[in-house]
Design an enzyme around this catalytic site. Structure first.
Site, PDB file in Angstrom:
ATOM      1  N   CYS A 105       0.835  -1.202   0.000  1.00 51.95           N
ATOM      2  CA  CYS A 105       0.000   0.000   0.000  1.00 51.95           C
ATOM      3  C   CYS A 105       0.874   1.259   0.000  1.00 51.95           C
ATOM      4  CB  CYS A 105      -0.978  -0.039   1.164  1.00 51.95           C
ATOM      5  SG  CYS A 105      -2.343   1.136   0.987  1.00 51.95           S
TER       6      CYS A 105
ATOM      7  N   HIS B 173      -3.402  -4.928   0.762  1.00 57.93           N
ATOM      8  CA  HIS B 173      -2.832  -5.360   2.042  1.00 57.93           C
ATOM      9  C   HIS B 173      -2.843  -6.887   2.139  1.00 57.93           C
ATOM     10  CE1 HIS B 173      -2.356  -1.539   4.334  1.00 57.93           C
ATOM     11  NE2 HIS B 173      -3.224  -1.116   3.431  1.00 57.93           N
TER      12      HIS B 173
ATOM     13  N   GLU C 219      -1.261  -8.719   4.086  1.00 61.66           N
ATOM     14  CA  GLU C 219      -1.170  -9.165   5.486  1.00 61.66           C
ATOM     15  C   GLU C 219      -2.542  -9.265   6.145  1.00 61.66           C
ATOM     16  OE1 GLU C 219      -1.686  -4.812   6.028  1.00 61.66           O
ATOM     17  OE2 GLU C 219      -0.726  -6.107   4.551  1.00 61.66           O
TER      18      GLU C 219
END
Length: 249
Positions: A126, A226, A228
């Site tokens: 990002c 994202h 994660e």
């Protein structure tokens, strides 16, 4: 997250220790317990996914000295976070651009330069993808709805949206995720003019750049989403960890 041989993302013990992955962190005012003070922090999802992918996470605070720590790392993740200061790419602030974090901008750009100089793998997440583009000489869209005409990439504060992304075959991201992916996103800025050497390897349906790679580098990747935030899918982080282990050998 098991570290034994039953975990498909665990490194082969014969290959040596797990790769050490530096993750850039925030510098923010934080409150917890009885404390309210300046803190270095990072969402736990980042270290968790690095561990699940077979790496060892190390937090890099937003200070100049973090660049020196890169010499002891096998790869770097440039984490998400607040807007990059427009002065870094020669622009005036948009009314919707957030308060700049000069210390973090400087630290992450220095970390990026050191990682590129060393030739170790880099994954920009990002804001991290934006740091990658700015660090190499590119510019940013300061408010995405002005360009795409909708708020879908940042549906509401603190809520991740879902974006469908088409990926280039043969790219690093495409090799990890296939030709298409449904990803978690939360951003109101994006890449505009690409830096020299960066190649677009993924786009959203509205044309927004979602993934880039540095041509000629083993693994320098930026994604606007994202990874994660999806603990069930560590393929992209595992690709970084694998590239780190390969580069170290």
């Amino acid at each position: 997250m098991a570290s034994n041989g039953s975990d498909p993302h665990s490194p082969d013990p014969a290959a040596g220790p797990r790769p050490v992955i530096g993750v850039t962190a925030y510098g923010e005012r934080a409150s917890y317990g009885v404390w309210d003070h300046e803190a270095v922090l990072l969402p736990r999802t980042y270290p968790d996914v690095v561990i699940a992918a077979g790496g060892v996470p190390v937090l890099l605070p937003p200070v100049p000295e973090s660049a020196a720590a890169v010499d002891r790392l096998d790869a770097v993740v440039l984490a998400g976070g607040p807007d990059v200061g427009p002065d870094r790419y020669g622009a005036s602030p948009h009314p919707r651009t957030g308060q700049p974090r000069p210390e973090r901008d400087a630290a992450e750009l220095a970390v990026l330069r050191r990682a590129l100089d060393r030739g170790i793998p880099v994954l920009g997440v990002c804001r991290g993808a934006q740091v990658l583009n700015v660090g190499l000489g590119g510019t940013l869209v300061q408010h995405v709805p002005d360009v795409v005409g909708h708020p879908g990439h940042n549906p509401s504060p603190g809520v991740f949206g879902t974006t469908e992304v088409t990926l280039e075959a043969g790219s690093r991201v495409g090799a990890a995720l296939g030709r298409a992916a449904s990803v978690r996103c939360h951003h109101h800025q994006a890449l505009d003019r690409l830096a020299d050497g960066l190649v677009v390897t993924g786009r959203a349906a509205d044309g927004l750049v979602e993934a880039v790679e540095l041509a000629g580098s083993p693994f320098v990747v930026g994604v606007q989403w994202h990874p994660e935030e999806d603990a069930t899918d560590v393929r992209l982080m595992a690709a970084l960890v694998t590239a780190a282990a390969t580069a170290r050998r």
